[in-house]
Design an enzyme around this catalytic site. Structure first.
Site, short mmCIF file in Angstrom:
data_model
loop_
_atom_site.label_atom_id
_atom_site.label_comp_id
_atom_site.label_asym_id
_atom_site.label_seq_id
_atom_site.Cartn_x
_atom_site.Cartn_y
_atom_site.Cartn_z
N ASP A 389 15.32 27.54 31.07
CA ASP A 389 15.57 28.39 32.23
C ASP A 389 14.56 28.12 33.34
O ASP A 389 13.39 27.80 33.09
CB ASP A 389 15.49 29.85 31.79
CG ASP A 389 15.76 30.82 32.91
OD1 ASP A 389 16.91 30.82 33.40
OD2 ASP A 389 14.85 31.56 33.30
N GLU A 442 18.19 24.02 33.68
CA GLU A 442 18.70 24.78 34.81
C GLU A 442 17.77 24.45 35.98
O GLU A 442 16.72 25.07 36.16
CB GLU A 442 18.69 26.29 34.53
CG GLU A 442 19.33 27.08 35.66
CD GLU A 442 18.76 28.47 35.84
OE1 GLU A 442 19.36 29.26 36.59
OE2 GLU A 442 17.70 28.77 35.27
#
Length: 708
Positions: A389, A442
């Site tokens: 993330d 990401e």
């Protein structure tokens, strides 16, 4: 005899830095710390009294003498209670010097089985070994119900590299505990274990001694040229019981696993399952990098869920957060009274977007901690990959920071050199330890080489989310069909850079919250047009180069945006329109798996060719997909509600073509307009091709054809 008053007073005050120098056996004497005890007796293995201990400092410190040094047990008399236990201070060094040396050098990546609470047996004594990194602490103690949370009772031994250790005999799996730490400036709030493999259900904050269990069988890792169809799930809101209680892991294994497998997905991606104090963070502010969500069941239950996924042919990807962590007092913040895990300077250590703390990736032990966490999920639970993330926030020192509020790197630039080095090390260690494991970034910027190997100067990820494609195409389909001609390039621009990285096309949770609406909710027009546009968009997405990710609920056209406190609107599947979207997703997944042209060359320009990319006036897109061997596929999408009769498209081969999927089919809730039978290539050049087809293009629909 040396005056030990200072030592005794320090033990009672909880300030002694070397309790093993005073407590336990020393020559023919045994010193016992038992504040408030009425009596202390030493026993042999058979329970025979060896010696009675006498108080030597109030009613807290007792001493006994043995005629000869030997193994003993303690019988401690408390008010109304007799306790028989081993003496933690009779055990010698616990952590091997070789392991400590590896830890100090940043090469110990198996921290979950070494630090934290590890059930074990030392000789004939069962118990739990505790070990923790707290280099700036003056004293560390283990506290729990077993000692009335009294930090004086079980202070730990300090070892090299800032490590502390103690073996507490008689403790069992399931025991709640924390660390009490005397930092440079005083006693800190009791801390949860950074390496805890199990935690209490929030709002409780203690760590729990976790069992050791056999990891579930691993799947054979598929190659990059295979189908990757990811169903993204928030575990606690996918489905709930009447009354609102979330399904646990066992229940999800019974419901979610067969559901995802029936729809044809290859992987389930779970939003972070690492324990987190605030449910509204969806797991993206975790405090327990090694402990799965306690409200969902025991660690073994999560392992069983992974096993159920594998048994159904599904891989599992976990979202994982090495960028930042919350500043809760019981967590990592100021862990030993100093900025240990985080940067001291708030210009480096405080994340302005989320008010969280940023890991100090320039510190060897912090990098080691995070890499050990990643390996733990891949090896102990056998998951198939991690989606990392907020990579963009890690790569840039000025991420979300105005001028003058960030610190340049040592070269004067904005790149976070320590984070880059960490991500490269992470990918190389995972590649060596778990070949074939997915490592997905990401990353929302144009940072070059995210999926290139470290040897080539890249970060070493296996895949990267294509955030630009997602934003552009969603913006396009939100436009009224009358105006789409003015935004045509938003559907074609992604092909300019589609092969610069190994992309995943994500329709993720982030795009379906905070007022953005659901995927269906973004579509304009009346109900028929909204569902038709959704089906056309999914067809475009599934036939576009790149692997696929779809957030839960989008597969059946949930009209409302995601609510983490509720469940998906499962009742909508009683309606044909929603069943139609679900049926289309099932058919798209099946078709993609059956047609190598839709996945083999996702990352190669040779796998895609525009046939019609410039018909903005009619909002039509046509392209061919190619496999290494075998037949190409022809894809045509019409993003207007107008039926296009006899639409001519240049094609690469002279043959008969058959329509194999039509998002406007009545079975999907469409109008049934299409191309029945076969269509023959005509010897009329068009769109730069030697031959062409005349097709009927259904309204707001995508069709797929292959050689008949």
């Amino acid at each position: 005899m040396r005056d030990r008053t200072g030592d005794f007073e320090a033990l009672l005050q909880g300030t002694h830095g070397d309790p093993f120098a005073v407590l336990g056996p020393h020559g023919d004497s045994v010193c016992v710390l038992a504040p408030g005890a009425r009596s202390v007796t030493l026993l042999d293995a058979s329970g025979t009294v060896l010696a009675a201990a006498h108080p030597v400092y109030g009613d807290a410190i007792f001493e006994a003498r043995l005629s000869t040094p030997q193994t003993y047990r303690l019988r401690i008399g408390w008010d109304g209670v007799i306790q028989e236990t081993e003496d933690p201070y009779r055990f010698s060094l616990l952590l091997a010097d070789e392991d400590i040396s590896r830890f100090a050098s940043g090469q110990h990546h198996d921290l979950a089985g070494w630090l934290g609470a590890v059930p074990m047996r030392l000789g004939d004594a069962p118990g739990v070994r505790f070990a923790v990194w707290a280099p700036n602490a003056r004293r560390v103690s283990v506290v729990g119900d077993f000692n009335n949370w009294d930090g004086r009772r079980h202070p730990m031994r300090r070892r090299d590299a800032g490590l502390w250790e103690v073996f507490l005999p008689g403790l069992n799996v399931g025991e709640a505990y924390k660390y009490e730490i005397l930092g440079p400036h005083g006693v800190l709030p009791q801390k949860a274990d950074p390496i805890a493999r199990q935690a209490e259900v929030p709002p409780a904050t203690a760590s729990i001694v976790a069992p050791v269990f056999t990891p579930p069988p691993r799947r054979t890792a598929p190659g990059l040229d295979t189908p990757l169809l990811i169903y993204e799930v928030h575990a606690t809101s996918w489905m709930r019981h009447v009354g609102g209680r979330s399904y646990n892991w066992a229940e999800l294994a019974e419901r979610l696993v067969p559901y995802a497998a029936d729809l044809g997905f290859t992987h389930i991606e779970l939003l972070p399952v690492m324990n987190h104090p605030f449910g509204g963070s969806w797991g993206y502010q975790p405090l327990s990098q090694f402990a799965p969500l306690p409200a969902m069941g025991e660690p073994e239950d999560f392992a069983a869920f992974i096993g159920a996924c594998h048994g159904a042919g599904l891989g599992v990807i976990l979202d994982w957060v090495p960028a930042h962590f919350p500043g809760d007092a019981h967590g990592l913040a100021q862990f030993d009274g100093t900025h240990l895990y985080e940067h001291q300077d708030p210009r480096e250590g405080l994340h302005p977007d989320w008010n969280t703390l940023i890991y100090n990736l320039g510190r060897t032990e912090v990098r080691e901690f995070l890499i050990a966490s990643a390996l733990f999920w891949l090896e102990q639970y056998g998951v198939d990959g991690l989606r990392v993330d907020a990579v963009a926030s890690m790569l840039y020192r000025d991420y979300s920071r105005p001028s003058g509020t960030w610190v340049p790197n040592r070269q004067g630039g904005r790149e976070n050199l320590e984070a880059i080095s960490f991500l490269q090390e992470l990918s190389e260690v995972i590649g060596a330890r778990r070949p074939g494991a997915l490592l997905v970034a990401e990353e929302s910027t144009a940072w070059p080489g995210v999926t290139q190997s470290v040897a080539q100067g890249g970060l070493g990820f296996t895949h990267k989310w294509n955030m630009g494609w997602m934003h552009d195409t969603l913006h396009y389909v939100q436009e009224d069909p009358l105006h789409r001609r003015y935004h045509h390039d938003q559907m074609t621009f992604g092909l300019i850079y589609a092969f610069s990285e190994k992309f995943v096309l994500p329709i993720s949770h982030d795009e379906l919250v905070h007022g953005k609406g659901s995927l269906l909710g973004r579509m304009p027009g009346d109900e028929w047009q909204r569902f038709a546009t959704l089906r056309a968009y999914l067809t475009f997405m599934w036939t576009h180069p790149g692997k696929k990710l779809l957030f839960m609920g989008s597969e059946f056209g949930q009209p409302s945006e995601w609510n983490h406190d509720g469940e998906l609107s499962w009742h909508l599947l009683r309606y044909e329109t929603h069943r139609g979207v679900q049926g289309l997703v099932r058919q798209l997944n099946a078709l993609l798996k059956a047609e190598p042209a839709l996945y083999e060359r996702d990352f190669a320009p040779s796998g895609f060719r525009w046939l019609v990319g410039d018909d903005r006036d009619q909002s039509v897109f046509a392209y061919a997909r190619f496999a290494e061997q075998g037949d190409p596929l022809l894809v045509v999408c019409n993003f207007t509600p107008v039926v296009r009769e006899d639409y001519r498209i240049g094609v690469p081969e002279f043959c008969s073509w058959k329509e194999i999927l039509n998002s406007d089919a009545t079975g999907f809730g469409g109008s049934g307009i299409g191309n029945a039978g076969t269509r023959q290539t005509e010897a009329e050049p068009s769109h730069g091709q030697p031959g062409s087809l005349r097709l009927t293009l259904p309204p707001l629909a995508g069709i797929i054809l292959r050689r008949a």
